[in-house]
Scaffold this motif. Structure first.
Motif, PDB file in Angstrom:
ATOM      1  N   UNK A 240       0.824  -1.208   0.000  1.00 18.29           N
ATOM      2  CA  UNK A 240       0.000   0.000   0.000  1.00 18.29           C
ATOM      3  C   UNK A 240       0.858   1.257   0.000  1.00 18.29           C
ATOM      4  N   UNK A 241       1.890   1.264   0.823  1.00 21.89           N
ATOM      5  CA  UNK A 241       2.781   2.421   0.866  1.00 21.89           C
ATOM      6  C   UNK A 241       3.505   2.607  -0.465  1.00 21.89           C
ATOM      7  N   UNK A 242       3.968   1.513  -1.053  1.00 20.39           N
ATOM      8  CA  UNK A 242       4.680   1.572  -2.328  1.00 20.39           C
ATOM      9  C   UNK A 242       3.735   2.026  -3.436  1.00 20.39           C
TER      10      UNK A 242
ATOM     11  N   UNK B  11       3.223   5.725  -3.361  1.00 20.38           N
ATOM     12  CA  UNK B  11       4.376   6.453  -3.905  1.00 20.38           C
ATOM     13  C   UNK B  11       4.356   6.390  -5.433  1.00 20.38           C
ATOM     14  N   UNK B  12       4.130   5.205  -5.983  1.00 23.33           N
ATOM     15  CA  UNK B  12       4.122   5.033  -7.437  1.00 23.33           C
ATOM     16  C   UNK B  12       3.001   5.856  -8.075  1.00 23.33           C
ATOM     17  N   UNK B  13       1.859   5.901  -7.418  1.00 24.27           N
ATOM     18  CA  UNK B  13       0.700   6.614  -7.959  1.00 24.27           C
ATOM     19  C   UNK B  13       0.484   7.972  -7.289  1.00 24.27           C
TER      20      UNK B  13
ATOM     21  N   UNK C 261      -2.878   8.381  -5.517  1.00 23.02           N
ATOM     22  CA  UNK C 261      -3.174   6.987  -5.213  1.00 23.02           C
ATOM     23  C   UNK C 261      -4.298   6.382  -6.024  1.00 23.02           C
ATOM     24  N   UNK C 262      -4.939   7.173  -6.883  1.00 15.53           N
ATOM     25  CA  UNK C 262      -6.048   6.643  -7.670  1.00 15.53           C
ATOM     26  C   UNK C 262      -5.532   5.695  -8.749  1.00 15.53           C
ATOM     27  N   UNK C 263      -6.016   4.464  -8.727  1.00 19.20           N
ATOM     28  CA  UNK C 263      -5.623   3.447  -9.693  1.00 19.20           C
ATOM     29  C   UNK C 263      -6.786   2.470  -9.825  1.00 19.20           C
ATOM     30  N   UNK C 264      -7.576   2.592 -10.877  1.00 24.49           N
ATOM     31  CA  UNK C 264      -8.724   1.710 -11.032  1.00 24.49           C
ATOM     32  C   UNK C 264      -8.352   0.226 -11.122  1.00 24.49           C
ATOM     33  N   UNK C 265      -7.128  -0.066 -11.526  1.00 26.71           N
ATOM     34  CA  UNK C 265      -6.679  -1.454 -11.648  1.00 26.71           C
ATOM     35  C   UNK C 265      -5.693  -1.799 -10.532  1.00 26.71           C
ATOM     36  N   UNK C 266      -5.946  -1.265  -9.351  1.00 27.75           N
ATOM     37  CA  UNK C 266      -5.032  -1.419  -8.216  1.00 27.75           C
ATOM     38  C   UNK C 266      -4.741  -2.884  -7.882  1.00 27.75           C
TER      39      UNK C 266
END
Length: 93
Positions: free
Chosen positions: A15-17, A20-22, A27-32
């Motif tokens: 979750x933390x990584x 950072x990436x997003x 942190x929004x990523x529909x394909x998380x």
């Protein structure tokens, strides 16, 4: 015996990584779930903690279902601990 606390720690680290990436999308990523599955299977100790390497699609499905269940039930337990217990039960070798 599956190391549930170790899995919980990996989920927290993922979750933390991911955040950072997003970071550019807050942190929004529909394909998380796909991102988490790739990271957990290829860049973490999850397969060792489970006793086998799950099929990626099974892990993605489990993560999506756990998110739905956690949201619907609203348990008081932190999400990473709750997910870890259930992942160990579903995917533990």
């Amino acid at each position: 015996m599956v190391d549930v606390s170790g899995i919980s720690s990996l989920l927290h680290e993922a979750a933390e990584t991911h955040h950072v990436v997003y970071r550019i999308t807050d942190g929004d990523d529909p394909d998380w779930a796909s991102w988490y599955a790739d990271w957990l299977l290829n860049l973490s100790e999850l397969p060792d903690l489970l006793g086998s390497k799950p099929v990626r699609s099974n892990l993605v499905h489990a993560l999506v279902q756990l998110d739905r269940d956690y949201t619907a039930k609203g348990p008081s337990q932190p999400w990473d601990d709750w997910y870890a217990e259930r992942l160990a039960g579903r995917l533990g070798g």
